[in-house]
Design a protein around this motif. Structure first.
Motif, PDB file in Angstrom:
ATOM      1  N   PRO A 336      47.680  40.182  35.437  1.00  0.00           N
ATOM      2  CA  PRO A 336      47.191  41.370  35.121  1.00  0.00           C
ATOM      3  C   PRO A 336      47.969  41.646  36.486  1.00  0.00           C
ATOM      4  O   PRO A 336      48.397  40.442  37.971  1.00  0.00           O
ATOM      5  N   MET A 337      48.704  42.928  36.766  1.00  0.00           N
ATOM      6  CA  MET A 337      49.038  43.497  37.741  1.00  0.00           C
ATOM      7  C   MET A 337      48.516  43.404  38.695  1.00  0.00           C
ATOM      8  O   MET A 337      48.228  44.029  39.218  1.00  0.00           O
ATOM      9  N   GLY A 338      49.273  43.162  40.465  1.00  0.00           N
ATOM     10  CA  GLY A 338      48.323  42.778  41.301  1.00  0.00           C
ATOM     11  C   GLY A 338      48.076  44.271  41.744  1.00  0.00           C
ATOM     12  O   GLY A 338      47.169  44.502  42.413  1.00  0.00           O
ATOM     13  N   SER A 339      48.684  45.487  41.263  1.00  0.00           N
ATOM     14  CA  SER A 339      48.333  46.924  41.660  1.00  0.00           C
ATOM     15  C   SER A 339      47.255  47.462  40.742  1.00  0.00           C
ATOM     16  O   SER A 339      46.251  48.220  41.691  1.00  0.00           O
ATOM     17  N   MET A 340      46.660  47.032  39.936  1.00  0.00           N
ATOM     18  CA  MET A 340      45.099  47.065  38.967  1.00  0.00           C
ATOM     19  C   MET A 340      44.259  46.112  39.432  1.00  0.00           C
ATOM     20  O   MET A 340      43.171  46.068  38.559  1.00  0.00           O
ATOM     21  N   THR A 341      44.688  45.050  40.299  1.00  0.00           N
ATOM     22  CA  THR A 341      43.549  44.033  40.390  1.00  0.00           C
ATOM     23  C   THR A 341      42.966  43.813  42.105  1.00  0.00           C
ATOM     24  O   THR A 341      41.905  44.444  42.579  1.00  0.00           O
ATOM     25  N   GLY A 342      44.088  43.765  42.753  1.00  0.00           N
ATOM     26  CA  GLY A 342      43.602  43.357  44.419  1.00  0.00           C
ATOM     27  C   GLY A 342      43.734  41.929  45.142  1.00  0.00           C
ATOM     28  O   GLY A 342      44.792  41.311  44.417  1.00  0.00           O
ATOM     29  N   ALA A 343      43.136  41.538  45.946  1.00  0.00           N
ATOM     30  CA  ALA A 343      43.561  40.019  46.491  1.00  0.00           C
ATOM     31  C   ALA A 343      42.971  39.577  47.575  1.00  0.00           C
ATOM     32  O   ALA A 343      42.406  40.570  48.198  1.00  0.00           O
ATOM     33  N   PRO A 344      42.470  38.496  47.162  1.00  0.00           N
ATOM     34  CA  PRO A 344      42.794  37.050  46.331  1.00  0.00           C
ATOM     35  C   PRO A 344      42.343  37.596  45.106  1.00  0.00           C
ATOM     36  O   PRO A 344      42.104  38.069  44.722  1.00  0.00           O
ATOM     37  N   LYS A 345      43.307  37.669  44.083  1.00  0.00           N
ATOM     38  CA  LYS A 345      43.836  38.033  42.484  1.00  0.00           C
ATOM     39  C   LYS A 345      42.473  37.517  42.408  1.00  0.00           C
ATOM     40  O   LYS A 345      41.060  38.064  41.273  1.00  0.00           O
ATOM     41  N   ILE A 346      42.216  36.468  41.740  1.00  0.00           N
ATOM     42  CA  ILE A 346      40.984  36.238  41.100  1.00  0.00           C
ATOM     43  C   ILE A 346      38.952  37.067  41.425  1.00  0.00           C
ATOM     44  O   ILE A 346      38.849  36.759  41.239  1.00  0.00           O
ATOM     45  N   SER A 347      39.013  36.516  42.439  1.00  0.00           N
ATOM     46  CA  SER A 347      38.282  37.169  43.616  1.00  0.00           C
ATOM     47  C   SER A 347      37.833  38.207  43.801  1.00  0.00           C
ATOM     48  O   SER A 347      36.935  38.888  42.496  1.00  0.00           O
ATOM     49  N   ALA A 348      39.196  39.462  43.513  1.00  0.00           N
ATOM     50  CA  ALA A 348      38.456  40.667  43.057  1.00  0.00           C
ATOM     51  C   ALA A 348      38.739  40.909  41.646  1.00  0.00           C
ATOM     52  O   ALA A 348      37.827  41.901  41.626  1.00  0.00           O
ATOM     53  N   MET A 349      38.955  40.301  41.276  1.00  0.00           N
ATOM     54  CA  MET A 349      38.596  40.167  39.820  1.00  0.00           C
ATOM     55  C   MET A 349      37.625  39.888  39.416  1.00  0.00           C
ATOM     56  O   MET A 349      36.382  40.489  38.170  1.00  0.00           O
ATOM     57  N   GLN A 350      36.621  39.097  39.876  1.00  0.00           N
ATOM     58  CA  GLN A 350      35.236  38.214  39.212  1.00  0.00           C
ATOM     59  C   GLN A 350      34.623  39.325  40.176  1.00  0.00           C
ATOM     60  O   GLN A 350      33.360  39.884  39.505  1.00  0.00           O
ATOM     61  N   ILE A 351      34.512  40.177  41.278  1.00  0.00           N
ATOM     62  CA  ILE A 351      34.235  41.254  41.785  1.00  0.00           C
ATOM     63  C   ILE A 351      34.360  42.962  40.620  1.00  0.00           C
ATOM     64  O   ILE A 351      33.019  43.549  40.834  1.00  0.00           O
ATOM     65  N   ILE A 352      35.376  42.977  40.271  1.00  0.00           N
ATOM     66  CA  ILE A 352      35.631  43.948  39.657  1.00  0.00           C
ATOM     67  C   ILE A 352      35.076  44.315  38.126  1.00  0.00           C
ATOM     68  O   ILE A 352      33.964  45.038  37.750  1.00  0.00           O
ATOM     69  N   GLU A 353      34.392  43.137  37.746  1.00  0.00           N
ATOM     70  CA  GLU A 353      33.528  43.078  36.376  1.00  0.00           C
ATOM     71  C   GLU A 353      32.304  42.858  36.775  1.00  0.00           C
ATOM     72  O   GLU A 353      32.111  43.405  36.207  1.00  0.00           O
ATOM     73  N   ALA A 354      32.556  42.717  38.033  1.00  0.00           N
ATOM     74  CA  ALA A 354      30.673  42.673  38.131  1.00  0.00           C
ATOM     75  C   ALA A 354      29.860  43.821  38.642  1.00  0.00           C
ATOM     76  O   ALA A 354      29.664  44.734  38.265  1.00  0.00           O
ATOM     77  N   LEU A 355      30.747  45.056  39.299  1.00  0.00           N
ATOM     78  CA  LEU A 355      31.330  46.748  39.533  1.00  0.00           C
ATOM     79  C   LEU A 355      30.834  47.338  38.389  1.00  0.00           C
ATOM     80  O   LEU A 355      30.487  48.434  38.611  1.00  0.00           O
ATOM     81  N   GLU A 356      32.529  47.350  38.205  1.00  0.00           N
ATOM     82  CA  GLU A 356      32.372  48.045  37.115  1.00  0.00           C
ATOM     83  C   GLU A 356      31.413  48.102  35.668  1.00  0.00           C
ATOM     84  O   GLU A 356      31.298  46.812  36.067  1.00  0.00           O
ATOM     85  N   GLU A 357      31.483  49.403  34.915  1.00  0.00           N
ATOM     86  CA  GLU A 357      30.102  49.305  33.867  1.00  0.00           C
ATOM     87  C   GLU A 357      31.495  49.199  32.509  1.00  0.00           C
ATOM     88  O   GLU A 357      30.969  49.567  31.316  1.00  0.00           O
ATOM     89  N   THR A 358      32.731  49.243  32.763  1.00  0.00           N
ATOM     90  CA  THR A 358      33.716  49.933  31.234  1.00  0.00           C
ATOM     91  C   THR A 358      34.204  47.963  31.647  1.00  0.00           C
ATOM     92  O   THR A 358      34.714  47.792  31.959  1.00  0.00           O
ATOM     93  N   LYS A 359      34.419  47.691  29.937  1.00  0.00           N
ATOM     94  CA  LYS A 359      35.132  46.245  29.684  1.00  0.00           C
ATOM     95  C   LYS A 359      37.204  48.064  29.737  1.00  0.00           C
ATOM     96  O   LYS A 359      37.144  48.573  29.238  1.00  0.00           O
ATOM     97  N   ARG A 360      38.226  47.448  31.004  1.00  0.00           N
ATOM     98  CA  ARG A 360      38.946  47.555  30.933  1.00  0.00           C
ATOM     99  C   ARG A 360      39.880  47.968  29.798  1.00  0.00           C
ATOM    100  O   ARG A 360      40.837  48.586  29.690  1.00  0.00           O
ATOM    101  N   GLY A 361      39.808  46.883  28.907  1.00  0.00           N
ATOM    102  CA  GLY A 361      40.831  47.143  27.564  1.00  0.00           C
ATOM    103  C   GLY A 361      42.043  47.572  27.800  1.00  0.00           C
ATOM    104  O   GLY A 361      43.158  46.498  28.924  1.00  0.00           O
ATOM    105  N   LEU A 362      42.930  48.238  27.017  1.00  0.00           N
ATOM    106  CA  LEU A 362      44.065  48.342  27.748  1.00  0.00           C
ATOM    107  C   LEU A 362      44.512  48.932  28.634  1.00  0.00           C
ATOM    108  O   LEU A 362      45.680  49.202  28.974  1.00  0.00           O
TER     109      LEU A 362
END
Length: 433
Positions: A336-362
């Motif tokens: 996914p695009m960096g503006s919606m993930t973070g840096a470093p990308k994979i670590s950011a996505m792991q933390i996002i998944e843990a803290l958010e409460e909704t599947k982002r989907g589209l």
């Protein structure tokens, strides 16, 4: 093969509305509108694709490989979307949060009927199997009279209450201070159950409020995206690839002097600039996977652009690719695009998944198209309402970039600013959670 003809149109905005109302009778619809926003990289003022001849719909497993097979074999115009959760195809990641929308992770279709609007002309491209319908369709479109529908209010709820949001941003900051990440985009959902809306009317109202360059009306049977996105994810023109991430937001003012000051303040804001520059570095790295040596360049850094709702800080990063490089590979290595993930990308996505409460989907995915010559253009799905008419579930999400300088209360206010247009459309006012 397609039959191509060109028609003159006398009233641009009227024709766009007529085209949309006509399109809505079809099962599959993608309408892309630039709102004639001045931009360097653009091909059309608006594009409509309707009525699937062929299509691909899949979950994330092997999604990019399946899309590669479909796109390379079809070699025609394809319209559709990549959902955020395709991250699970490219990395060892998961999406286990609540999903009320139930959209496929990937969907593209080869339209029977295409309309490309530029200035006072529309180019019509129909597959040969239905090209005898061009004149009748154009006559029907030209005689449509749109009717204003009274929109009923939708009862919007907030998935993460304010106190929880502040706590989660604080946890994000702990990760940053520990050095796990530099930046992450944290999002929260607003939703409505048993929602009955007229998607086309909602889209038109949302688009009128914002008039962004990457607006989308998307329909796949009972699944809808109503998007007022200001952001481009990725575009390919010949051998050139263009990315234009947005990071940095400021409100607008009716007072022209104050509005100009807000714009100047955003341009000088060190926190906003650092957010943007971090993502520029990430995008440069992503593009380098497919770029020819030394071709990744920053064309524009932290430039402030004004939209009807907000001022935004946008950078433009470009690269060159070999003519043998698959367009799917360019997308796969940057998504996914960096503006919606973070840096470093994979670590950011792991933390996002843990803290958010909704599947982002589209949401925070991308909508766009491929051309028959392997070019493409995709937006970032933000400032958007998603709706499943079958289960009457409506959802919109907003987010902000959390860096070491973030103040949780201010991040929350930024989210509400970004949600303002959606609240106006659905409630007629701005609500605070």
């Amino acid at each position: 093969m397609r039959t191509v003809i060109t028609k003159d149109i006398s009233h641009f905005s009227d024709f766009k509305n007529q085209l949309l109302y006509w399109a809505n009778q079809h099962r599959e619809v993608v309408f892309l509108d630039s709102n004639q926003y001045h931009q360097k990289y653009s091909s059309y003022d608006a594009v409509l694709a309707v009525d699937a001849f062929t299509s691909i719909k899949t979950d994330y497993e092997n999604a990019f490989q399946d899309l590669y097979q479909y796109q390379s074999q079809t070699k025609d115009w394809l319209f559709g979307y990549l959902s955020y959760d395709l991250k699970n195809d490219t990395e060892a990641l998961q999406s286990n949060n609540f999903d009320g929308l139930d959209f496929p992770d990937l969907f593209f279709f080869q339209p029977k009927k295409l309309f490309f609007i530029k200035d006072d002309e529309v180019e019509i491209q129909y597959l040969r199997m239905c090209d005898d319908e061009i004149e009748a369709d154009f006559e029907e479109i030209s005689t449509i009279i749109s009717v204003n529908v009274t929109l009923s209010e939708v009862e919007v709820q907030q998935r993460i209450p304010k106190e929880n949001y502040l706590s989660k941003v604080s946890k994000m900051l702990e990760h940053i201070h520990r050095g796990d990440i530099y930046e992450a985009n944290f999002c929260m959902e607003f939703y409505a159950e048993n929602a009955q809306i007229e998607p086309l009317e909602i889209y038109q109202k949302l688009n009128a409020i914002s008039e962004p360059p990457f607006a989308v009306y998307f329909k796949n049977n009972f699944q809808y995206l109503l998007s007022a996105s200001p952001e481009r994810y990725l575009r390919k023109e010949g051998l050139k690839v263009i990315s234009q991430p947005i990071k940095g937001t400021a409100k607008r003012s009716d007072d022209s002097v104050l509005d100009e000051q807000l714009k100047t303040d955003l341009a000088k804001n060190e926190k906003e600039r650092s957010e943007n520059i971090m993502i520029v570095d990430l995008v440069r790295n992503d593009l380098s996977h497919t770029a020819t040596k030394g071709s990744v360049q920053v064309e524009e850094l932290c430039q402030v652009y004004s939209f009807k709702q907000v001022h935004q800080m946008i950078s433009t990063i470009v690269s060159e690719v070999e003519n043998t490089t698959s367009p799917i590979e360019i997308l796969r290595t940057t998504f996914p695009m960096g503006s919606m993930t973070g840096a470093p990308k994979i670590s950011a996505m792991q933390i996002i998944e843990a803290l958010e409460e909704t599947k982002r989907g589209l949401y925070s995915g991308a909508v766009g198209y491929f051309t028959p010559t392997d070019d493409f253009d995709f937006n970032v799905v933000i400032r958007s309402i998603l709706y499943n008419a079958k289960n009457q579930y409506l959802s919109f999400s907003v987010g902000s970039a959390v860096t070491s300088q973030a103040i949780p209360e201010m991040e929350y206010e930024e989210c509400l600013l970004k949600a303002k247009a959606m609240f106006e459309v659905l409630l007629g006012k701005r609500e605070k959670g």
